[in-house]
Design an enzyme around this catalytic site. Structure first.
Site, short mmCIF file in Angstrom:
data_model
loop_
_atom_site.label_atom_id
_atom_site.label_comp_id
_atom_site.label_asym_id
_atom_site.label_seq_id
_atom_site.Cartn_x
_atom_site.Cartn_y
_atom_site.Cartn_z
N THR A 202 -0.52 -1.86 -9.10
CA THR A 202 -0.70 -1.90 -7.65
C THR A 202 -0.83 -3.33 -7.18
O THR A 202 -1.11 -4.26 -7.94
CB THR A 202 -1.95 -1.14 -7.20
OG1 THR A 202 -3.12 -1.87 -7.57
CG2 THR A 202 -2.00 0.25 -7.82
N ASP A 203 -0.65 -3.49 -5.89
CA ASP A 203 -0.98 -4.75 -5.24
C ASP A 203 -2.50 -4.95 -5.34
O ASP A 203 -3.23 -4.08 -5.83
CB ASP A 203 -0.50 -4.70 -3.79
CG ASP A 203 -0.12 -6.07 -3.26
OD1 ASP A 203 -0.56 -7.09 -3.83
OD2 ASP A 203 0.63 -6.15 -2.27
N ALA A 204 -2.99 -6.06 -4.87
CA ALA A 204 -4.40 -6.43 -5.05
C ALA A 204 -5.33 -5.36 -4.50
O ALA A 204 -5.10 -4.80 -3.43
CB ALA A 204 -4.69 -7.77 -4.37
#
Length: 210
Positions: A202-204
Protein backbone atom coordinates in the site's frame (compact mmCIF):
# COMPACT_ATOMS: atom_id res chain seq x y z
CA UNK A 1 21.23 -11.24 5.37
CA UNK A 2 20.55 -14.89 4.58
CA UNK A 3 17.61 -13.67 2.51
CA UNK A 4 18.64 -10.41 0.81
CA UNK A 5 16.68 -7.35 1.88
CA UNK A 6 14.44 -5.28 -0.34
CA UNK A 7 15.83 -1.74 -0.25
CA UNK A 8 13.14 0.52 -1.68
CA UNK A 9 13.56 3.94 -3.26
CA UNK A 10 11.27 6.48 -4.89
CA UNK A 11 13.13 6.74 -8.18
CA UNK A 12 10.24 8.05 -10.26
CA UNK A 13 12.17 10.99 -11.74
CA UNK A 14 15.66 9.54 -11.59
CA UNK A 15 18.13 8.27 -9.03
CA UNK A 16 17.78 11.51 -7.08
CA UNK A 17 14.91 9.62 -5.47
CA UNK A 18 17.44 7.08 -4.22
CA UNK A 19 20.20 9.23 -2.77
CA UNK A 20 20.96 12.94 -2.56
CA UNK A 21 23.37 13.23 -5.48
CA UNK A 22 21.70 10.72 -7.77
CA UNK A 23 20.91 11.92 -11.28
CA UNK A 24 17.63 13.75 -11.75
CA UNK A 25 16.54 12.71 -15.25
CA UNK A 26 13.28 14.60 -15.68
CA UNK A 27 9.78 15.01 -14.41
CA UNK A 28 7.90 12.20 -16.18
CA UNK A 29 5.38 14.59 -17.74
CA UNK A 30 8.21 16.24 -19.69
CA UNK A 31 9.39 12.89 -20.99
CA UNK A 32 5.83 12.04 -22.01
CA UNK A 33 5.60 15.28 -23.96
CA UNK A 34 8.37 13.98 -26.23
CA UNK A 35 5.97 11.22 -27.38
CA UNK A 36 8.82 8.73 -27.61
CA UNK A 37 8.66 5.71 -25.24
CA UNK A 38 12.44 5.43 -25.44
CA UNK A 39 12.54 8.08 -22.73
CA UNK A 40 10.55 5.86 -20.39
CA UNK A 41 13.22 3.21 -20.87
CA UNK A 42 16.02 5.74 -20.29
CA UNK A 43 14.38 6.95 -17.10
CA UNK A 44 14.24 3.37 -15.83
CA UNK A 45 17.77 2.59 -17.02
CA UNK A 46 19.44 5.55 -15.31
CA UNK A 47 17.34 5.12 -12.18
CA UNK A 48 18.16 1.41 -12.07
CA UNK A 49 21.86 1.79 -12.79
CA UNK A 50 22.51 4.35 -10.07
CA UNK A 51 20.08 2.91 -7.53
CA UNK A 52 21.67 -0.53 -7.84
CA UNK A 53 25.11 1.00 -7.40
CA UNK A 54 23.91 2.44 -4.10
CA UNK A 55 22.58 -0.94 -2.95
CA UNK A 56 18.91 -0.31 -3.75
CA UNK A 57 16.86 -2.93 -5.59
CA UNK A 58 13.18 -1.88 -5.52
CA UNK A 59 11.83 1.25 -7.16
CA UNK A 60 8.44 2.71 -6.23
CA UNK A 61 7.96 3.61 -9.89
CA UNK A 62 6.89 4.04 -12.62
CA UNK A 63 3.95 6.33 -11.94
CA UNK A 64 1.34 5.00 -14.37
CA UNK A 65 -1.48 7.29 -13.32
CA UNK A 66 -3.25 9.23 -16.07
CA UNK A 67 -3.76 12.98 -15.82
CA UNK A 68 -7.42 13.57 -16.63
CA UNK A 69 -7.85 16.47 -14.19
CA UNK A 70 -5.37 19.31 -14.31
CA UNK A 71 -6.43 20.29 -10.79
CA UNK A 72 -5.05 17.04 -9.37
CA UNK A 73 -2.37 18.03 -6.83
CA UNK A 74 -0.50 14.71 -6.74
CA UNK A 75 0.55 13.61 -10.22
CA UNK A 76 0.46 16.72 -12.41
CA UNK A 77 4.17 16.40 -13.22
CA UNK A 78 4.79 12.88 -11.90
CA UNK A 79 2.90 10.95 -14.60
CA UNK A 80 3.62 10.60 -18.31
CA UNK A 81 0.44 12.28 -19.55
CA UNK A 82 -3.21 11.79 -20.41
CA UNK A 83 -2.98 9.10 -23.13
CA UNK A 84 -3.38 5.54 -21.76
CA UNK A 85 -1.48 3.98 -24.66
CA UNK A 86 1.44 6.36 -24.18
CA UNK A 87 1.46 5.86 -20.39
CA UNK A 88 1.53 2.10 -20.88
CA UNK A 89 4.46 2.21 -23.30
CA UNK A 90 6.50 4.55 -21.11
CA UNK A 91 5.72 2.46 -18.06
CA UNK A 92 6.84 -0.75 -19.75
CA UNK A 93 10.01 1.00 -20.88
CA UNK A 94 10.81 2.06 -17.33
CA UNK A 95 10.37 -1.49 -16.02
CA UNK A 96 12.63 -2.85 -18.76
CA UNK A 97 15.36 -0.29 -18.12
CA UNK A 98 15.35 -0.81 -14.37
CA UNK A 99 15.37 -4.61 -14.72
CA UNK A 100 18.61 -4.48 -16.70
CA UNK A 101 20.31 -3.53 -13.42
CA UNK A 102 18.47 -5.91 -11.12
CA UNK A 103 15.96 -3.35 -9.86
CA UNK A 104 12.31 -4.45 -9.62
CA UNK A 105 9.46 -1.99 -9.93
CA UNK A 106 6.29 -1.16 -8.02
CA UNK A 107 4.03 0.74 -10.43
CA UNK A 108 1.60 3.13 -8.75
CA UNK A 109 -1.08 4.15 -7.70
CA UNK A 110 -3.66 1.42 -8.31
CA UNK A 111 -6.55 1.80 -9.18
CA UNK A 112 -5.49 5.11 -10.67
CA UNK A 113 -4.93 8.71 -9.62
CA UNK A 114 -5.48 11.73 -11.83
CA UNK A 115 -9.27 11.87 -11.94
CA UNK A 116 -10.05 13.42 -8.56
CA UNK A 117 -8.71 16.80 -7.45
CA UNK A 118 -8.26 15.83 -3.82
CA UNK A 119 -4.96 14.90 -2.18
CA UNK A 120 -5.22 11.44 -0.61
CA UNK A 121 -2.48 12.47 1.80
CA UNK A 122 -5.03 14.87 3.27
CA UNK A 123 -8.49 13.45 2.53
CA UNK A 124 -10.35 10.63 0.87
CA UNK A 125 -9.95 10.43 -2.90
CA UNK A 126 -12.17 8.91 -5.58
CA UNK A 127 -11.69 7.64 -9.10
CA UNK A 128 -15.28 8.08 -10.31
CA UNK A 129 -14.94 6.37 -13.69
CA UNK A 130 -17.49 3.81 -14.80
CA UNK A 131 -16.42 0.19 -15.22
CA UNK A 132 -16.26 0.67 -18.99
CA UNK A 133 -14.25 3.89 -18.73
CA UNK A 134 -11.80 2.35 -16.28
CA UNK A 135 -11.30 -0.76 -18.42
CA UNK A 136 -10.44 1.38 -21.45
CA UNK A 137 -7.99 3.64 -19.59
CA UNK A 138 -6.37 2.60 -16.33
CA UNK A 139 -7.35 -1.01 -16.95
CA UNK A 140 -5.55 -0.93 -20.29
CA UNK A 141 -2.37 0.41 -18.67
CA UNK A 142 -2.34 -2.19 -15.90
CA UNK A 143 -3.08 -5.04 -18.30
CA UNK A 144 -0.16 -3.98 -20.51
CA UNK A 145 2.33 -3.78 -17.65
CA UNK A 146 1.15 -6.99 -16.01
CA UNK A 147 1.50 -8.82 -19.33
CA UNK A 148 5.02 -7.39 -19.65
CA UNK A 149 6.06 -8.88 -16.30
CA UNK A 150 5.54 -6.08 -13.79
CA UNK A 151 6.77 -7.41 -10.44
CA UNK A 152 4.85 -5.33 -7.90
CA UNK A 153 2.08 -2.75 -7.61
CA UNK A 154 1.53 0.00 -5.07
CA UNK A 155 -2.14 0.14 -4.10
CA UNK A 156 -3.33 3.67 -3.40
CA UNK A 157 -5.81 4.97 -0.85
CA UNK A 158 -8.18 5.73 -3.74
CA UNK A 159 -11.77 4.58 -4.07
CA UNK A 160 -13.19 3.13 -7.27
CA UNK A 161 -16.92 2.95 -6.49
CA UNK A 162 -18.09 1.62 -9.85
CA UNK A 163 -15.92 -1.48 -9.64
CA UNK A 164 -16.57 -2.08 -5.96
CA UNK A 165 -20.30 -1.98 -6.67
CA UNK A 166 -19.77 -4.17 -9.73
CA UNK A 167 -18.55 -6.95 -7.44
CA UNK A 168 -20.78 -6.03 -4.47
CA UNK A 169 -24.02 -4.62 -5.91
CA UNK A 170 -25.57 -4.10 -2.48
CA UNK A 171 -22.74 -1.85 -1.27
CA UNK A 172 -23.83 1.63 -0.26
CA UNK A 173 -21.79 4.77 0.35
CA UNK A 174 -20.86 3.69 3.88
CA UNK A 175 -19.36 0.49 2.49
CA UNK A 176 -17.00 2.19 0.04
CA UNK A 177 -13.33 1.71 0.82
CA UNK A 178 -10.05 2.86 -0.71
CA UNK A 179 -8.41 0.17 -2.80
CA UNK A 180 -5.87 -0.42 -0.04
CA UNK A 181 -8.70 -1.77 2.15
CA UNK A 182 -10.98 -3.21 -0.51
CA UNK A 183 -11.25 -6.94 -1.20
CA UNK A 184 -13.22 -6.17 -4.36
CA UNK A 185 -10.45 -3.99 -5.79
CA UNK A 186 -7.24 -5.66 -4.62
CA UNK A 187 -8.38 -9.27 -4.94
CA UNK A 188 -11.34 -9.51 -7.28
CA UNK A 189 -10.22 -6.82 -9.75
CA UNK A 190 -6.43 -6.83 -9.50
CA UNK A 191 -5.86 -10.55 -8.88
CA UNK A 192 -8.83 -12.32 -10.43
CA UNK A 193 -9.72 -10.08 -13.39
CA UNK A 194 -6.34 -8.58 -14.29
CA UNK A 195 -4.41 -11.71 -13.35
CA UNK A 196 -1.71 -10.01 -11.29
CA UNK A 197 0.29 -12.50 -9.23
CA UNK A 198 3.10 -10.27 -8.03
CA UNK A 199 3.69 -8.40 -4.79
CA UNK A 200 1.28 -5.70 -3.66
CA UNK A 201 1.99 -3.01 -1.09
CA UNK A 202 0.00 0.00 0.00
CA UNK A 203 0.85 3.64 -0.16
CA UNK A 204 1.99 5.22 3.12
CA UNK A 205 -0.17 4.27 6.10
CA UNK A 206 -0.22 7.76 7.67
CA UNK A 207 -2.16 9.19 4.72
CA UNK A 208 -5.64 10.45 5.59
CA UNK A 209 -7.10 8.59 2.59
CA UNK A 210 -6.48 5.36 4.51
Amino acid sequence: AEIPLLIAVNAESGANGSFADGTFVSDPVKLGAANDPRWGYELGRVSGLESAAAGCNWSFAPVIDILYNWRNPIISKRCFGDDPALVAEYGKGYVTGAAEHGVVCAAKHFPGDGVDERDHHLSSAVNDMSVEQWDATFGHVYRELIAAGLQSIMVGHIMLPAYQKHFSPDADVADLMPASLSYELTTQLLRDVLGFNGLTLTDASHMVGL
